[in-house]
Write an enzyme that holds these catalytic residues in place. Structure first.
Site, PDB file in Angstrom:
ATOM      1  N   HIS A  86      23.810  81.519  65.277  1.00  0.00           N
ATOM      2  CA  HIS A  86      25.018  80.978  64.672  1.00  0.00           C
ATOM      3  C   HIS A  86      24.705  80.472  63.279  1.00  0.00           C
ATOM      4  O   HIS A  86      23.621  79.933  63.052  1.00  0.00           O
ATOM      5  CB  HIS A  86      25.594  79.834  65.526  1.00  0.00           C
ATOM      6  N   ASP A 126      30.273  83.256  72.247  1.00  0.00           N
ATOM      7  CA  ASP A 126      30.643  84.562  72.796  1.00  0.00           C
ATOM      8  C   ASP A 126      29.710  85.042  73.895  1.00  0.00           C
ATOM      9  O   ASP A 126      29.979  86.070  74.522  1.00  0.00           O
ATOM     10  CB  ASP A 126      30.677  85.609  71.675  1.00  0.00           C
TER      11      ASP A 126
HETATM   12  N1  ACO Z   1      19.671  88.755  67.219  1.00  0.00           N
HETATM   13  C1  ACO Z   1      18.455  88.920  66.651  1.00  0.00           C
HETATM   14  N2  ACO Z   1      18.049  88.222  65.576  1.00  0.00           N
HETATM   15  C2  ACO Z   1      18.908  87.332  65.065  1.00  0.00           C
HETATM   16  C3  ACO Z   1      20.181  87.104  65.610  1.00  0.00           C
HETATM   17  C4  ACO Z   1      20.554  87.866  66.722  1.00  0.00           C
HETATM   18  N3  ACO Z   1      21.747  87.704  67.282  1.00  0.00           N
HETATM   19  N4  ACO Z   1      20.799  86.150  64.904  1.00  0.00           N
HETATM   20  C5  ACO Z   1      19.969  85.788  63.929  1.00  0.00           C
HETATM   21  N5  ACO Z   1      18.829  86.498  64.037  1.00  0.00           N
HETATM   22  C6  ACO Z   1      17.664  86.388  63.184  1.00  0.00           C
HETATM   23  C7  ACO Z   1      17.778  87.332  62.005  1.00  0.00           C
HETATM   24  O1  ACO Z   1      17.190  88.577  62.244  1.00  0.00           O
HETATM   25  C8  ACO Z   1      17.039  86.571  60.949  1.00  0.00           C
HETATM   26  O2  ACO Z   1      15.677  86.720  61.139  1.00  0.00           O
HETATM   27  P1  ACO Z   1      14.692  86.891  59.909  1.00  0.00           P
HETATM   28  O3  ACO Z   1      14.827  85.634  59.111  1.00  0.00           O
HETATM   29  O4  ACO Z   1      13.371  87.100  60.547  1.00  0.00           O
HETATM   30  O5  ACO Z   1      15.201  88.095  59.175  1.00  0.00           O
HETATM   31  C9  ACO Z   1      17.380  85.116  61.240  1.00  0.00           C
HETATM   32  O6  ACO Z   1      17.644  85.083  62.640  1.00  0.00           O
HETATM   33  C10 ACO Z   1      18.595  84.616  60.477  1.00  0.00           C
HETATM   34  O7  ACO Z   1      19.665  85.511  60.703  1.00  0.00           O
HETATM   35  P2  ACO Z   1      20.911  85.661  59.736  1.00  0.00           P
HETATM   36  O8  ACO Z   1      21.668  86.890  60.110  1.00  0.00           O
HETATM   37  O9  ACO Z   1      20.497  85.514  58.304  1.00  0.00           O
HETATM   38  O10 ACO Z   1      21.696  84.358  60.093  1.00  0.00           O
HETATM   39  P3  ACO Z   1      23.211  84.114  59.762  1.00  0.00           P
HETATM   40  O11 ACO Z   1      23.407  82.675  59.693  1.00  0.00           O
HETATM   41  O12 ACO Z   1      23.694  84.912  58.619  1.00  0.00           O
HETATM   42  O13 ACO Z   1      23.854  84.799  61.062  1.00  0.00           O
HETATM   43  C11 ACO Z   1      25.164  85.397  62.804  1.00  0.00           C
HETATM   44  C12 ACO Z   1      24.694  84.240  61.931  1.00  0.00           C
HETATM   45  C13 ACO Z   1      25.870  86.455  61.946  1.00  0.00           C
HETATM   46  C14 ACO Z   1      26.152  84.869  63.826  1.00  0.00           C
HETATM   47  C15 ACO Z   1      23.936  86.032  63.507  1.00  0.00           C
HETATM   48  O14 ACO Z   1      23.270  85.074  64.277  1.00  0.00           O
HETATM   49  C16 ACO Z   1      24.308  87.244  64.333  1.00  0.00           C
HETATM   50  O15 ACO Z   1      24.413  88.354  63.809  1.00  0.00           O
HETATM   51  N6  ACO Z   1      24.548  87.037  65.671  1.00  0.00           N
HETATM   52  C17 ACO Z   1      24.988  88.131  66.505  1.00  0.00           C
HETATM   53  C18 ACO Z   1      26.490  88.290  66.375  1.00  0.00           C
HETATM   54  C19 ACO Z   1      27.251  87.192  67.082  1.00  0.00           C
HETATM   55  O16 ACO Z   1      26.927  86.802  68.186  1.00  0.00           O
HETATM   56  N7  ACO Z   1      28.311  86.711  66.411  1.00  0.00           N
HETATM   57  C20 ACO Z   1      29.189  85.685  66.953  1.00  0.00           C
HETATM   58  C21 ACO Z   1      29.061  84.403  66.190  1.00  0.00           C
HETATM   59  S1  ACO Z   1      30.088  83.136  66.868  1.00  0.00           S
HETATM   60  C22 ACO Z   1      31.656  83.583  66.444  1.00  0.00           C
HETATM   61  O17 ACO Z   1      31.887  84.140  65.429  1.00  0.00           O
HETATM   62  C23 ACO Z   1      32.787  83.326  67.349  1.00  0.00           C
END
Ligand code: ACO
Length: 376
Positions: free
Chosen positions: A262, A313
């Site tokens: 998140h 989710d």
């Molecule tokens: N699976 C694997 N790795 C992840 C995930 C994930 N779900 N989420 C974050 N990471 C990792 C990234 O690979 C990254 O690693 P790195 O630094 O080694 O490259 C690090 O954690 C940071 O990730 P970002 O994508 O930069 O974090 P951001 O704050 O932009 O992302 C997000 C938040 C988009 C929700 C992300 O966690 C994600 O894509 N989750 C999966 C989608 C999801 O579940 N969305 C629902 C969110 S809640 C809602 O909207 C109702």
């Protein structure tokens, strides 16, 4: 851009608006609407009370709640041309795409469509909350080749939704679980879809236009579309015994796991904890406990390996599935809850508006001479 503040990718950490609606404490994993803890609201309040709180800033007194409930019930019908439109849409149309079109059509019929006053916005918020639920169910029935189930006027908002979807009046336990889910999804500060509604509102556009934009933003798999993706992941895993092998493979290939992570919560999403309990109960009652077991095992493995936390989710997926909600309706169901927060944000933005217009940092070529077409 040649001068001014520097780029903040994804607007991470940027405070874009003042709000009295939602207090999101990402560091401590806490969430409250209008000062009321989400845990208490999910347990004790009906979705209608939560919507009132968001639209008016206070919990309703009995007469106010009764008035809102009857206004919501009275607004449940959708225009005939929308029902007809659902029948004409391609059967394979994504329900979120149909929902976005439905919101635009509902705006064409709304008597207050272009009135941006607070009173009109509250009326539209209530009407659209009701009609959105009916539209989701009517579209689902139409694409399944079935007649829509006319809304009931004596059921709660949540119970009526399930009734319009299935034709069966849900048990009190199921209706409460669904009602609490709508509450948990109702509001979440400057998430992508709510921010979208604020941007549209800030141009002095109207509530239906802003909500249609919000539906488009919610549709994406990094936002509301994640719940559906979680359920598809659980189905791909298939059995509890396969979770370890799946997790190893996902970690080795650095697969993005839907329902984890998140932008704001880094210690835990309080909604996920509540939904976990509800999913456990609903999966057990529906005889589909394996989805809950798989989710718990996947959660533990991924958290231990990467420190990632489940977001809202994650556990809503096995919960919705066990309530009999079709997988591709998970995101529309989230919209059916989030509409309360979108419209509350729209009201708040209209009440104290300034055009939202950030800058871009130019990274293209420097100034260069123009050549006529035959010289390029
Ligand atoms: N699976 C694997 N790795 C992840 C995930 C994930 N779900 N989420 C974050 N990471 C990792 C990234 O690979 C990254 O690693 P790195 O630094 O080694 O490259 C690090 O954690 C940071 O990730 P970002 O994508 O930069 O974090 P951001 O704050 O932009 O992302 C997000 C938040 C988009 C929700 C992300 O966690 C994600 O894509 N989750 C999966 C989608 C999801 O579940 N969305 C629902 C969110 S809640 C809602 O909207 C109702």
């Amino acid at each position: 851009m040649t001068e001014g503040p520097s780029l903040i990718r994804g607007l991470e950490g940027v405070v874009a608006a003042e709000t009295r609606l939602c207090d999101l404490d990402g560091k401590n994993g806490r969430l409250a609407y209008g000062g009321y803890d989400i845990d208490e609201l999910a347990r004790h309040a009906a979705f209608e009370e939560v919507a009132y709180l968001l639209w008016h800033g206070e919990l309703p007194r009995p007469a106010e709640l009764a008035e809102l409930k009857s206004a919501l019930a009275a607004a449940r019908q959708i225009p005939g041309d929308l029902s007809q439109g659902f029948r004409l849409m391609p059967r394979a149309t994504d329900p979120m795409r149909a929902l976005q079109a439905a919101v635009a059509i509902l705006g064409m019929h709304d008597p207050d469509a272009t009135d941006n006053s607070q009173a009109a916005n509250r009326r539209k918020a209530a009407r659209l909350t009701s009609q959105l639920a009916t539209a989701i169910c009517a579209h689902h029935r139409a694409r399944s080749g079935k007649e829509p189930i006319p809304p009931s006027t004596d059921l709660s908002h949540a119970a009526n939704f399930l009734y319009m979807l299935t034709g069966e009046r849900p048990s009190a336990v199921i209706a409460k679980a669904f009602d609490a889910s709508l509450t948990l999804y109702a509001e979440h500060e400057m998430n992508a879809s709510t921010f979208t509604t604020r941007v549209i509102t800030s141009t002095q556009s109207d509530l239906h236009s802003a909500v249609a934009g919000g539906v488009g933003a919610l549709k994406g798999p990094l936002h509301g579309g994640a719940g559906e993706a979680v359920m598809r992941t659980l189905m791909e895993i298939g059995e509890v015994a396969n979770v370890d092998a799946f997790s190893d493979q996902a970690l080795a290939t650095k697969r993005r796991l839907m329902g984890f992570g998140h932008r704001v919560y880094k210690a835990g999403d309080p909604r996920a904890a509540i939904l976990r309990g509800m999913a456990e109960e609903a999966c057990r009652q529906s005889g589909q406990f394996k989805w809950y077991e798989m989710a718990v095992k996947l959660h533990a493995r991924i958290n231990a390996a990467k420190g990632l936390i489940p977001n809202v989710d994650f556990y809503s997926a096995p919960l919705f599935y066990s309530l009999g909600i079709p997988v591709d309706l998970f995101t529309p169901v989230i919209a059916a809850g989030r509409i309360a927060g979108w419209t509350a944000n729209i009201i708040e933005q209209h009440d104290d508006n300034r055009l939202i217009r950030p800058r871009g940092e130019y990274t293209g070529p420097g100034r260069r001479p123009w050549f006529p077409i035959d010289k390029r």
